[in-house]
Design an enzyme around this catalytic site. Structure first.
Site, PDB file in Angstrom:
ATOM      1  N   ASP A  21       0.830  -1.219   0.000  1.00  0.00           N
ATOM      2  CA  ASP A  21       0.000   0.000   0.000  1.00  0.00           C
ATOM      3  C   ASP A  21       0.858   1.261   0.000  1.00  0.00           C
ATOM      4  O   ASP A  21       0.716   2.134   0.872  1.00  0.00           O
ATOM      5  CB  ASP A  21      -0.940  -0.015   1.216  1.00  0.00           C
ATOM      6  N   ARG A  55       2.125  -2.731   6.414  1.00  0.00           N
ATOM      7  CA  ARG A  55       3.148  -1.854   6.982  1.00  0.00           C
ATOM      8  C   ARG A  55       4.202  -2.588   7.787  1.00  0.00           C
ATOM      9  O   ARG A  55       5.357  -2.145   7.855  1.00  0.00           O
ATOM     10  CB  ARG A  55       2.460  -0.774   7.835  1.00  0.00           C
ATOM     11  N   ALA A  98     -18.653  -3.156  -3.525  1.00  0.00           N
ATOM     12  CA  ALA A  98     -19.769  -3.014  -2.576  1.00  0.00           C
ATOM     13  C   ALA A  98     -21.015  -2.426  -3.234  1.00  0.00           C
ATOM     14  O   ALA A  98     -21.773  -1.723  -2.579  1.00  0.00           O
ATOM     15  CB  ALA A  98     -19.329  -2.136  -1.411  1.00  0.00           C
ATOM     16  N   ILE A 144     -24.302  -2.788  -6.565  1.00  0.00           N
ATOM     17  CA  ILE A 144     -25.193  -3.748  -7.212  1.00  0.00           C
ATOM     18  C   ILE A 144     -24.426  -4.501  -8.304  1.00  0.00           C
ATOM     19  O   ILE A 144     -23.390  -4.030  -8.805  1.00  0.00           O
ATOM     20  CB  ILE A 144     -26.438  -3.056  -7.818  1.00  0.00           C
ATOM     21  N   GLY A 145     -24.954  -5.654  -8.687  1.00  0.00           N
ATOM     22  CA  GLY A 145     -24.273  -6.520  -9.645  1.00  0.00           C
ATOM     23  C   GLY A 145     -23.846  -5.838 -10.918  1.00  0.00           C
ATOM     24  O   GLY A 145     -22.713  -5.987 -11.376  1.00  0.00           O
ATOM     25  N   ASN A 146     -24.747  -5.057 -11.524  1.00  0.00           N
ATOM     26  CA  ASN A 146     -24.434  -4.414 -12.799  1.00  0.00           C
ATOM     27  C   ASN A 146     -23.264  -3.440 -12.662  1.00  0.00           C
ATOM     28  O   ASN A 146     -22.362  -3.404 -13.506  1.00  0.00           O
ATOM     29  CB  ASN A 146     -25.675  -3.681 -13.329  1.00  0.00           C
ATOM     30  N   HIS A 148      -3.713  -2.134  -3.803  1.00  0.00           N
ATOM     31  CA  HIS A 148      -4.821  -1.186  -3.895  1.00  0.00           C
ATOM     32  C   HIS A 148      -4.381  -0.245  -5.016  1.00  0.00           C
ATOM     33  O   HIS A 148      -3.790   0.805  -4.741  1.00  0.00           O
ATOM     34  CB  HIS A 148      -4.946  -0.358  -2.607  1.00  0.00           C
ATOM     35  N   LYS A 195     -12.514  -4.465  -2.703  1.00  0.00           N
ATOM     36  CA  LYS A 195     -13.678  -4.398  -1.799  1.00  0.00           C
ATOM     37  C   LYS A 195     -14.901  -3.827  -2.507  1.00  0.00           C
ATOM     38  O   LYS A 195     -15.479  -2.814  -2.101  1.00  0.00           O
ATOM     39  CB  LYS A 195     -13.372  -3.578  -0.541  1.00  0.00           C
ATOM     40  N   LYS A 227      -0.823  -8.356  -2.554  1.00  0.00           N
ATOM     41  CA  LYS A 227      -2.109  -7.656  -2.506  1.00  0.00           C
ATOM     42  C   LYS A 227      -1.881  -6.182  -2.841  1.00  0.00           C
ATOM     43  O   LYS A 227      -0.946  -5.574  -2.336  1.00  0.00           O
ATOM     44  CB  LYS A 227      -2.728  -7.804  -1.111  1.00  0.00           C
TER      45      LYS A 227
HETATM   46  O1  S5P Z   1     -10.513  -6.257   7.611  1.00  0.00           O
HETATM   47  C1  S5P Z   1      -9.616  -5.889   6.864  1.00  0.00           C
HETATM   48  C2  S5P Z   1      -9.625  -6.218   5.510  1.00  0.00           C
HETATM   49  C3  S5P Z   1      -8.543  -5.835   4.719  1.00  0.00           C
HETATM   50  S1  S5P Z   1      -8.494  -6.439   3.110  1.00  0.00           S
HETATM   51  N1  S5P Z   1      -8.551  -5.181   7.350  1.00  0.00           N
HETATM   52  C4  S5P Z   1      -7.509  -4.767   6.565  1.00  0.00           C
HETATM   53  O2  S5P Z   1      -6.574  -4.149   7.099  1.00  0.00           O
HETATM   54  N2  S5P Z   1      -7.508  -5.061   5.217  1.00  0.00           N
HETATM   55  C5  S5P Z   1      -6.415  -4.601   4.327  1.00  0.00           C
HETATM   56  O3  S5P Z   1      -5.210  -5.211   4.748  1.00  0.00           O
HETATM   57  C6  S5P Z   1      -6.159  -3.103   4.326  1.00  0.00           C
HETATM   58  O4  S5P Z   1      -6.896  -2.463   3.304  1.00  0.00           O
HETATM   59  C7  S5P Z   1      -4.660  -3.010   4.102  1.00  0.00           C
HETATM   60  O5  S5P Z   1      -4.392  -3.015   2.707  1.00  0.00           O
HETATM   61  C8  S5P Z   1      -4.108  -4.285   4.697  1.00  0.00           C
HETATM   62  C9  S5P Z   1      -3.546  -4.126   6.088  1.00  0.00           C
HETATM   63  O6  S5P Z   1      -2.455  -3.272   6.085  1.00  0.00           O
HETATM   64  P1  S5P Z   1      -1.492  -3.070   7.350  1.00  0.00           P
HETATM   65  O7  S5P Z   1      -0.519  -2.071   6.878  1.00  0.00           O
HETATM   66  O8  S5P Z   1      -2.324  -2.592   8.496  1.00  0.00           O
HETATM   67  O9  S5P Z   1      -0.866  -4.428   7.618  1.00  0.00           O
END
Ligand code: S5P
Length: 275
Positions: free
Chosen positions: A39, A242, A96, A98-100, A63, A94, A61
């Site tokens: 991130d 982090r 969140a 409607i389907g379309n 974003h 994430k 993962k």
């Molecule tokens: O419940 C959640 C779901 C997710 S996907 N809690 C989270 O922290 N995350 C994600 O996991 C969040 O968006 C971030 O990208 C990562 C956690 O980051 P950290 O730096 O706190 O380890």
């Protein structure tokens, strides 16, 4: 929980989704249940982190909407690295809506997530149409979906009945596309699992909110250790952000920290197999 006593490699045969199979194969091959969340604010930095931690992880993962310099060249390079260093890509979108709408958000726009990300996730709040909308795009490509059944943040509303209904929604949809959950616990409670034609229902539980040093941040994040996640709560994959990319000490330190989390996660997994 019965699933937690079965080795990752043996769980492969309980899956048909190509992404679920790939994740379990990589975990077994590389001896890692670690996912690193990159991130950081630029695509260039993210690729630097991936090059350093890639050998230690089963999954990266992202974003991508955080990056100020996003271009399709980023995803091309990430896909190349995922093949070279053997990991799966998870865009933590994430969804969140409607389907379309989610089918458009998943396939189109600047990011075209479905074209490069093996795995993505969605909130269950809109109801099963969100799964239908995403699967229309992702399933023909062999992609996988996780539902957010619980969150790591303080005061989360995804608890109790919401969590249980989320599990049931996934179960209803079938495991061709929905392969597991973002959760803090085994939300696929043993008594809810069904045996169909002798085949066990197997879900991947991925837990964020993991740290070996910090207990949380100032914005409600809560951390547990890899052992607490994997042994005490039965998580299959630990997600660390982090705690790894934020470590001070330069390039070598990030690589070493990823290895430290990989070892902690893997030792916890080996410990739980003996329970
Ligand atoms: O419940 C959640 C779901 C997710 S996907 N809690 C989270 O922290 N995350 C994600 O996991 C969040 O968006 C971030 O990208 C990562 C956690 O980051 P950290 O730096 O706190 O380890």
């Amino acid at each position: 929980h019965p699933t937690t006593l079965i080795p990752y490699a043996e769980r492969i045969k309980a899956h048909t989704n190509p992404t679920a199979i790939k994740i379990l194969q990589i975990m077994d091959r590389k001896k890692t249940n670690l996912a690193v969340s990159v991130d950081v604010s630029t695509a260039a930095e993210a690729l630097e982190v991936v090059r350093r931690v890639g050998a230690s992880v089963c999954m990266v993962k992202t974003h991508v909407d955080i990056f100020e310099d996003f271009t399709p060249a980023f995803t091309e390079e990430l896909v190349r690295l995922s093949k070279k260093l053997d990991f799966v890509i998870f865009e933590d979108r994430k969804f969140a809506d409607i389907g379309n709408t989610v089918s458009l958000q998943y396939s189109s726009g600047v990011h075209k997530i479905a074209s490069w990300s093996d795995l993505t996730n969605a909130h269950s709040v809109p109801g099963p149409g969100i799964i239908a909308g995403l699967s229309k795009i992702g399933q023909p490509l062999g992609r996988g979906l996780l539902l957010l059944a619980e969150m790591s943040s303080k005061g989360s509303l995804a608890v109790g009945g919401y969590t249980e209904e989320t599990f049931k929604m996934a179960q209803e949809a079938g495991r061709e596309f929905v392969i597991g959950f973002i959760a803090q616990n085994r939300v696929d409670k043993a008594e809810l699992l069904k045996e169909k034609e002798g085949e066990r229902e197997d879900y991947l539980i991925m837990s964020p909110g993991v740290g070996l040093a910090a207990k949380g941040d100032s914005l409600g994040q809560q951390y547990r250790t890899p052992r607490e996640c994997v042994v005490d709560s039965g998580a299959d994959v630990i997600i660390v952000g982090r705690g790894i990319y934020g470590v001070s000490g330069g390039e070598a330190a990030v690589r070493d920290e990823a290895e430290r989390y990989r070892k902690a996660g893997w030792e916890a997994y080996e410990e739980r197999l003996k329970l």
